[in-house]
Design an enzyme around this catalytic site. Structure first.
Site, PDB file in Angstrom:
ATOM      1  CE1 TYR A   1      -4.023   1.525  -0.527  1.00  0.00           C
ATOM      2  CE2 TYR A   1      -3.540   2.764   1.456  1.00  0.00           C
ATOM      3  CZ  TYR A   1      -4.298   2.566   0.325  1.00  0.00           C
ATOM      4  OH  TYR A   1      -5.330   3.414   0.034  1.00  0.00           O
TER       5      TYR A   1
ATOM      6  NE  ARG B   1      -8.946  12.209  -4.090  1.00  0.00           N
ATOM      7  CZ  ARG B   1      -8.107  11.653  -3.223  1.00  0.00           C
ATOM      8  NH1 ARG B   1      -6.858  12.035  -3.145  1.00  0.00           N
ATOM      9  NH2 ARG B   1      -8.531  10.680  -2.438  1.00  0.00           N
TER      10      ARG B   1
ATOM     11  CE  LYS C   1      -8.045   2.313   1.914  1.00  0.00           C
ATOM     12  NZ  LYS C   1      -7.890   3.732   1.621  1.00  0.00           N
TER      13      LYS C   1
ATOM     14  CD  GLU D   1      -9.433   4.169  -1.369  1.00  0.00           C
ATOM     15  OE1 GLU D   1      -8.306   4.666  -1.220  1.00  0.00           O
ATOM     16  OE2 GLU D   1     -10.237   4.042  -0.420  1.00  0.00           O
ATOM     17  CG  ASP D   2      -7.745   7.011  -4.090  1.00  0.00           C
ATOM     18  OD1 ASP D   2      -7.966   7.524  -2.985  1.00  0.00           O
ATOM     19  OD2 ASP D   2      -6.656   6.465  -4.371  1.00  0.00           O
TER      20      ASP D   2
ATOM     21  CG  ASP E   1     -10.415   4.765   3.983  1.00  0.00           C
ATOM     22  OD1 ASP E   1     -10.683   4.731   5.200  1.00  0.00           O
ATOM     23  OD2 ASP E   1      -9.259   4.671   3.551  1.00  0.00           O
ATOM     24  CG  ASP E   2     -10.082   8.634  -0.323  1.00  0.00           C
ATOM     25  OD1 ASP E   2      -8.980   8.188   0.009  1.00  0.00           O
ATOM     26  OD2 ASP E   2     -10.710   8.223  -1.310  1.00  0.00           O
TER      27      ASP E   2
ATOM     28  CG  ASN F   1      -0.709   8.766   1.199  1.00  0.00           C
ATOM     29  OD1 ASN F   1      -1.228   8.641   0.090  1.00  0.00           O
ATOM     30  ND2 ASN F   1      -1.360   8.552   2.327  1.00  0.00           N
TER      31      ASN F   1
END
Length: 545
Positions: free
Chosen positions: A102, A154, A172, A243-244, A266-267, A406
């Site tokens: 990850y 993203r 993930k 996610e993203d 989660d973001d 990150n």
């Protein structure tokens, strides 16, 4: 005997079919009896190795690799041939392996996804599959309990990588299994390919996705709706983690589906919970109440507003009015301080647009607002300069400095910079791993404010109790639970989170708190028992067995 895994098989797999299935394959660890039962005689060398011996052999070769991307490819190849062995290595060496599977290395792997592609994992569902998504999902051979889905727009701080963002859901879900014991067959990575607006990625000769610009508007929304409906039809009660997704979709999708299905982002929510837990830990050192904190964010996207929302909710739970709690949180975006007089603000920023003269510079915002904490979620490396950290150290005896972006190249500052420039007084958390730092004779051990402390336990708890929806209160409880697991010895060395090897313990406690909260709120499809922690621990997948 090899573990059963496939649904709807006409006969039990035997021979090469077993060795080619990573869920069933144990390689040279198959016992003599298993070799006879499964038709493996002659297909394996005669000596039976233990799985621990297999792990030792793999690690010898793995640790000779100097390039982190080569290490990622080696782990990915192991994942593709022997899942039990892969997850044993992850569980037993989580400190060493998590940064490879990850963040931060998964970001590089996504950038190079087409070049290092070996074997498909998860499901790629494209806009061309409209009208047939349920049929496509039925090609998945297992009964999924949790889906991590991205559209690749993203990816971390790297932008639009299109279908090459698949590395994120795969990584993930590896952590859902390693950190929370959700069985690998319950984990389904999905990439929704609606195109890619990054021309360099789209024109890469090794690009694996649709070579077109992104679909938007009603066509996009209808595609997402069909996916969610199909997922619930094919995998009833499946948890969906968004996610993203880019900001303009992330907030909309969360709001559209959070009250309809068991889902979360989660973001937005996971990042918020892990950041709030870090603040709770820092306040154990300073002795200050949460309601006295003034938090300044560098970044105003989904992570920043998600954290601000949860901090404000926590302040409200401690007796503060919501308006005042929000006024304790300030955002700085690419155009400066978010204030009411600005006319260019996206909807998600409006709750944190306060009355204040315009400020275009982050350092000036620190001087004007005098925050007790700065949180970096800007995905722009090096933006917490020496001047900023020294100013925070002037304003606060123990300044809270979280550089959460990150991968490492996007971190707002390093641990070394935070500790040295503050004279060893910073209470620091990071989004990427950093080595211990010694300042004035004291060694500080920074720990990542990594979402892997939160999301695996959320998923495990939601699956265990069949939560109908996932609420903000669950994330609040997960933050409190995580902070309570930080020991005094952790705090003494500046660590605001538990040691990563304790992650399965952390996930089990969070899952039990989530399941109990679902039961108390009447949203549990399966009632939690009196010994929920023991029940959770008993059902966690153990790759050693």
């Amino acid at each position: 005997m090899a573990k059963a895994g496939r649904n709807g098989a006409d006969r039990a797999p035997r021979g090469l079919d077993v060795l080619r299935d990573p869920v069933l394959n144990r390689g040279t660890a198959f016992t003599e009896a298993e070799r006879d039962e499964l038709g493996l005689r002659g297909l394996l060398p005669p000596h039976v190795h233990t799985q621990s011996e297999q792990a030792e052999r793999f690690l010898i070769t793995f640790r000779k690799l100097a390039d982190p991307l080569d290490k990622f490819v080696a782990l990915n190849a192991l994942h593709d041939r022997n899942e039990d062995l892969f997850f044993q290595i992850l569980v037993d060496h989580i400190d060493e392996m998590q940064p490879i599977v990850y963040t931060p290395i998964v970001g590089l792997a996504c950038q190079k996804f087409g070049q290092i592609f070996q074997r498909p994992r998860g499901m790629f569902i494209s806009i061309r599959d409209r009208g047939n998504i349920a049929k496509v999902l039925r090609n998945w051979p297992y009964q999924a309990g949790i889906i991590v889905v991205t559209d690749g727009e993203r990816i971390l701080g790297l932008g639009d990588l299109g279908a090459h963002g698949m590395g994120i859901p795969v990584g993930k879900l590896s952590l859902y299994t390693a950190c929370a014991g959700i069985h690998p067959t319950q984990c389904l990575p999905v990439t929704l390919d609606v195109g890619c607006n990054n021309e360099a990625v789209r024109n890469d000769p090794f690009y694996v996705g649709l070579r077109q610009k992104r679909v938007t508007g009603k066509e996009y929304d209808d595609f997402i709706e069909e996916f969610v409906t199909a997922a619930q039809e094919v995998f009833p009660g499946v948890v969906i983690q968004w996610e993203d997704f880019a900001n303009h979709n992330a907030f909309r999708l969360l709001e559209n589906y959070r009250d309809r299905v068991s889902s979360f982002n989660d973001d937005i929510q996971g990042t918020a919970a892990v950041a709030l837990a870090g603040i709770f830990s820092a306040l154990r050192i300073t002795g200050q109440p949460l309601t006295d904190q003034r938090v300044l964010f560098l970044g105003a996207g989904e992570a920043a507003t998600g954290i601000a929302d949860l901090i404000a909710s926590a302040m409200v739970s401690q007796g503060m009015a919501l308006d005042q709690a929000r006024r304790n949180c300030w955002l700085v975006d690419s155009k400066g301080l978010v204030v009411k007089s600005r006319k260019d603000l996206a909807h998600h920023k409006l709750n944190y647009a306060h009355d204040h003269p315009p400020v275009t510079d982050f350092l000036e915002a620190v001087r004007k607002l005098k925050p007790t904490a700065i949180i970096g979620v800007s995905a722009v490396g090096g933006t917490f300069t020496r001047e900023i950290i020294e100013e925070m150290a002037k304003l606060n005896e123990r300044p809270i400095i979280f550089a959460l972006s990150n991968p490492t190249s996007q971190s707002e500052c390093t641990a070394e910079e935070a500790y040295r420039w503050s004279g060893g007084r910073a209470l620091f958390a990071c989004g990427s791993p950093f080595d211990p730092v010694t300042v004035h004779g004291q060694t500080f051990v920074p720990r990542q404010g990594n979402n892997s402390y939160i999301f695996p336990g959320i998923g495990l708890g939601a699956i265990a109790c069949k939560a109908k929806v996932i609420t903000d209160d669950m994330f609040m409880k997960s933050a409190h639970t995580l902070a309570q697991l930080v020991t005094e010895s952790d705090l003494a060395q500046g660590s605001l989170y538990p040691a990563l090897p304790r992650i399965r313990e952390v996930s089990a406690h969070i899952a039990a708190a989530i399941a109990t909260a679902a039961k108390d709120s009447g949203i549990a499809g399966r009632l939690a028992g009196q010994e929920m922690l023991k029940e959770i621990e008993a059902q966690m997948y153990d790759p050693h067995q």
